[in-house]
Motif scaffolding. Structure first.
Motif, mmCIF file in Angstrom:
data_model
loop_
_atom_site.group_PDB
_atom_site.id
_atom_site.type_symbol
_atom_site.label_atom_id
_atom_site.label_comp_id
_atom_site.label_asym_id
_atom_site.label_seq_id
_atom_site.Cartn_x
_atom_site.Cartn_y
_atom_site.Cartn_z
ATOM 1 N N ASP A 39 4.812 39.304 10.961
ATOM 2 C CA ASP A 39 4.516 38.320 12.114
ATOM 3 C C ASP A 39 4.310 39.059 13.162
ATOM 4 N N THR A 40 3.149 38.724 13.813
ATOM 5 C CA THR A 40 2.863 39.466 15.062
ATOM 6 C C THR A 40 3.842 39.040 16.007
ATOM 7 N N ALA A 41 4.655 38.210 16.228
ATOM 8 C CA ALA A 41 5.607 37.962 17.246
ATOM 9 C C ALA A 41 6.874 38.503 16.550
ATOM 10 N N GLY A 42 7.222 38.826 15.481
ATOM 11 C CA GLY A 42 8.249 39.529 15.148
ATOM 12 C C GLY A 42 9.236 38.606 14.742
ATOM 13 N N VAL A 43 9.020 37.081 14.610
ATOM 14 C CA VAL A 43 9.999 36.105 14.474
ATOM 15 C C VAL A 43 10.270 35.768 13.116
ATOM 16 N N SER A 44 9.108 35.295 12.392
ATOM 17 C CA SER A 44 9.272 35.099 10.811
ATOM 18 C C SER A 44 9.460 36.325 9.919
ATOM 19 N N ARG A 45 10.233 35.982 9.324
ATOM 20 C CA ARG A 45 10.841 37.337 8.415
ATOM 21 C C ARG A 45 10.398 37.135 7.013
ATOM 22 N N GLY A 46 10.435 35.952 6.499
ATOM 23 C CA GLY A 46 10.240 35.843 5.086
ATOM 24 C C GLY A 46 10.051 34.528 4.545
ATOM 25 N N VAL A 47 9.583 34.100 3.339
ATOM 26 C CA VAL A 47 9.319 33.065 2.749
ATOM 27 C C VAL A 47 10.208 32.845 1.593
ATOM 28 N N GLN A 48 10.573 31.672 1.322
ATOM 29 C CA GLN A 48 11.459 30.993 0.210
ATOM 30 C C GLN A 48 10.626 30.197 -0.739
ATOM 31 N N THR A 49 10.073 30.406 -1.774
ATOM 32 C CA THR A 49 9.293 29.536 -2.376
ATOM 33 C C THR A 49 10.129 28.777 -3.587
ATOM 34 N N TYR A 50 9.167 27.645 -3.851
ATOM 35 C CA TYR A 50 9.992 26.582 -4.805
ATOM 36 C C TYR A 50 8.639 26.512 -5.921
ATOM 37 N N PHE A 51 8.734 26.539 -7.274
ATOM 38 C CA PHE A 51 7.849 26.652 -8.111
ATOM 39 C C PHE A 51 8.408 26.187 -9.305
ATOM 40 N N ASN B 257 10.299 27.409 2.369
ATOM 41 C CA ASN B 257 10.847 27.540 3.519
ATOM 42 C C ASN B 257 10.436 28.641 4.435
ATOM 43 N N ILE B 258 10.065 28.862 5.577
ATOM 44 C CA ILE B 258 9.815 29.971 6.461
ATOM 45 C C ILE B 258 11.235 30.404 7.099
ATOM 46 N N LEU B 259 11.610 31.843 6.757
ATOM 47 C CA LEU B 259 12.744 32.249 7.295
ATOM 48 C C LEU B 259 12.614 32.950 8.534
ATOM 49 N N GLY B 260 13.274 32.718 9.765
ATOM 50 C CA GLY B 260 13.018 33.456 10.873
ATOM 51 C C GLY B 260 14.137 33.885 11.454
ATOM 52 N N ALA B 261 14.109 34.567 12.357
ATOM 53 C CA ALA B 261 15.110 35.113 13.219
ATOM 54 C C ALA B 261 14.724 35.629 14.745
ATOM 55 N N ASP B 262 15.593 35.475 15.620
ATOM 56 C CA ASP B 262 15.430 36.166 17.035
ATOM 57 C C ASP B 262 16.467 37.008 17.242
ATOM 58 N N ALA B 263 16.725 37.193 18.639
ATOM 59 C CA ALA B 263 17.799 38.129 19.026
ATOM 60 C C ALA B 263 19.249 37.147 18.725
ATOM 61 N N GLN B 264 19.105 35.841 18.983
ATOM 62 C CA GLN B 264 20.543 35.039 18.774
ATOM 63 C C GLN B 264 20.593 34.536 17.533
ATOM 64 N N ASN B 265 19.713 34.145 16.676
ATOM 65 C CA ASN B 265 20.144 33.329 15.751
ATOM 66 C C ASN B 265 19.082 33.505 14.620
ATOM 67 N N VAL B 266 19.569 33.240 13.165
ATOM 68 C CA VAL B 266 18.672 33.052 12.070
ATOM 69 C C VAL B 266 18.444 31.547 11.594
ATOM 70 N N PHE B 267 17.236 31.331 11.283
ATOM 71 C CA PHE B 267 16.929 29.912 10.912
ATOM 72 C C PHE B 267 15.646 29.865 10.275
ATOM 73 N N PHE B 268 15.542 28.233 9.472
ATOM 74 C CA PHE B 268 14.461 28.080 8.823
ATOM 75 C C PHE B 268 13.570 27.725 10.026
ATOM 76 N N ARG B 269 12.101 28.358 10.225
ATOM 77 C CA ARG B 269 11.233 28.026 10.982
ATOM 78 C C ARG B 269 10.350 26.646 10.617
ATOM 79 N N GLY B 270 10.447 26.432 9.372
ATOM 80 C CA GLY B 270 9.704 25.394 8.962
ATOM 81 C C GLY B 270 9.821 25.355 7.416
ATOM 82 N N THR B 271 9.027 24.090 7.079
ATOM 83 C CA THR B 271 9.423 23.916 5.367
ATOM 84 C C THR B 271 8.033 22.982 4.903
ATOM 85 N N PHE B 272 7.835 23.109 3.686
ATOM 86 C CA PHE B 272 6.884 22.337 2.920
ATOM 87 C C PHE B 272 7.468 21.764 1.673
ATOM 88 N N ASP B 273 7.443 20.269 1.737
ATOM 89 C CA ASP B 273 7.765 19.930 0.456
ATOM 90 C C ASP B 273 6.673 18.605 0.255
#
Length: 480
Positions: free
Chosen positions: A90-102, A127-143
């Protein structure tokens, strides 16, 4: 059997807790919270990833790297659903990973991906997994019931659905408000739900396969605490287990008991009785003879992406109204599903445009444009004009497209996607074109191009190739 999506996050909102306080032990002190987002791989003497289970190689393992192929899949206890957690850039360094469902039963359903896990917008998700200096979070989801759902905060940032702190506090019991919403339109402020999130540290959590792993466990409670969603995170596998709880007792379906054996099926939370309504435990490892590249492409059509990640989470989309409005729309319009700035050109036949109805294409602000021409060739074109992005080097363009009225079958040529470059006088300075073959199943196609130095603006265009066929496009982008 697609039970994960019977209880979607769009219906849930946020946080709560089940566990007693457990102090953080030595294992936690050696890890960081973001170590629990993506999975690990065993490696050989040359540091090459091998297909062994990372639980069984504690002295010769490391995190999967961005762009590295996965040598195994994680699957649930009954071999129903595959869910991997892989890292992304991620160019902003916030998105860290993807959790897939298949779903494993659909591994040969897509002719573009024979025998391969791939993004299935009809049944799968992420799910898009993200983190900033304060928290870890889901940035978004698709279902499949809600489509794209970026998680906005009240100040209109796509900062996410909070999971746990990005600090040592993640390795103890804690909780906080989690005021997020999935609404994509955000004209200054949005109404947020009265939601909370609780987390706790569980050393040696036991999973359905009998494996024990140190775990960060997260409880999200819906407003009024009438529903609970639980996620389990491990260093070995990233997202390792998911549960949905509903009010009542003794109502857990037998299928769910089979999918998650030796589990707690009734519990008291926040002085209310809940039963386990759904569960997936992805702690089984399936070795792969040919490693899976989630950032790869179809072996049949190299422009079809295996697992497309929305530029919202990795860079910037310079188009507007491609599937969500709000701050995602160029240059920050809050409009959602408006046909402008899409226009029609080359008026040699009639063009019909509209928005696709029905979930997930009309929910949560999703904008899926439909278009149909009365004659070809030289039919009309639907297009959007943007200034040339002020970034160096190559760009990529693409869209998710399908033919919603077609019967199931093999892909056939359907739409030309083109980027046209012009200077301030309107003179042509360059162009790039791809002709895509579609079915009635959504598929994302992408191509790279390098703009001419003299280009001042771009036109992103879609050309129908078959008369009187209705095509659908969403998730269109021009991005770095």
């Amino acid at each position: 059997m697609k039970s994960h999506f019977q209880y979607t996050r769009a219906a849930m909102f946020a946080g709560g807790a089940l566990a007693v306080l457990v102090s953080a032990g030595p294992a936690a002190a050696q890890a960081t919270p973001t170590d629990f987002l993506t999975q690990m791989v065993c490696v050989d003497a040359n540091d090459t990833a091998i297909s062994a289970d990372p639980v069984g190689c504690p002295n010769s393992r490391r995190k999967l790297r961005v762009g590295e192929a996965l040598p195994y899949h994680k699957i649930d206890f009954l071999d129903v659903q595959i869910s991997d957690s892989y890292p992304i850039a991620d160019t902003a360094g916030v998105s860290r990973g993807v959790q897939t469902y298949f779903y494993a039963s659909e591994i040969n359903d897509d002719p573009l991906f024979p025998g391969m896990v791939n993004f299935n917008a009809e049944h799968g998700g992420y799910n898009i997994l993200g983190a900033d200096a304060q928290n870890v979070f889901f940035r978004g989801t698709f279902d499949p019931s809600g489509g794209w759902q970026p998680w906005w905060t009240s100040d209109c940032r796509a900062a996410g659905w909070k999971l746990f702190p990005n600090s040592s506090a993640a390795f103890a019991q804690g909780g906080s408000a989690s005021p997020t919403t999935y609404a994509p339109a955000c004209p200054g402020q949005i109404a947020t739900s009265a939601a909370t999130v609780d987390w706790d540290w569980v050393p040696s959590q036991t999973y359905a396969t009998g494996k024990t792993m140190d775990t960060i466990r997260v409880h999200h409670f819906a407003p009024n605490s009438d529903a609970v969603e639980v996620n389990y995170f491990t260093r070995e596998y990233g997202v390792t287990r998911w549960e949905a709880w509903r009010l009542g007792t003794g109502q857990t379906p037998q299928l769910i008991k089979d999918q998650c054996p030796n589990s707690l099926y009734d519990a008291q939370m926040r002085k209310k009785a809940f039963y386990l309504a759904d569960c997936h435990d992805w702690s089984k490892v399936v070795p792969l003879t040919t490693p899976w590249q989630p950032a790869g492409v179809s072996p049949v059509d190299s422009r079809a992406l295996t697992w497309p990640v929305d530029p919202l989470y990795t860079s910037r989309n310079h188009l507007a109204n491609t599937h969500v409005g709000g701050p995602y729309a160029y240059p920050g319009s809050s409009s959602v599903c408006q046909l402008s700035p899409w226009t029609t050109i080359n008026p040699t036949s009639s063009m019909t445009m509209g928005w696709l109805a029905g979930a997930p294409w009309s929910t949560n602000g999703n904008c899926t444009m439909t278009f149909k021409v009365s004659q070809v060739p030289n039919g009309e074109v639907v297009a959007q004009t943007i200034p040339k992005p002020n970034v160096a080097g190559a760009l990529r363009y693409g869209a998710m497209m399908f033919a919603p009225d077609w019967q199931a079958g093999q892909p056939k040529p359907a739409v030309q996607v083109q980027v046209i470059e012009r200077d301030s006088t309107g003179a042509l300075t360059g162009s790039d074109l791809m002709t895509v073959e579609l079915t009635n199943q959504p598929q994302t196609f992408q191509k790279a191009f390098t703009p001419n130095a003299n280009t001042d603006y771009l036109i992103f265009a879609l050309y129908p190739l078959t008369a009187n066929s209705r095509y659908a496009a969403t998730g269109a982008y021009v991005a770095k």
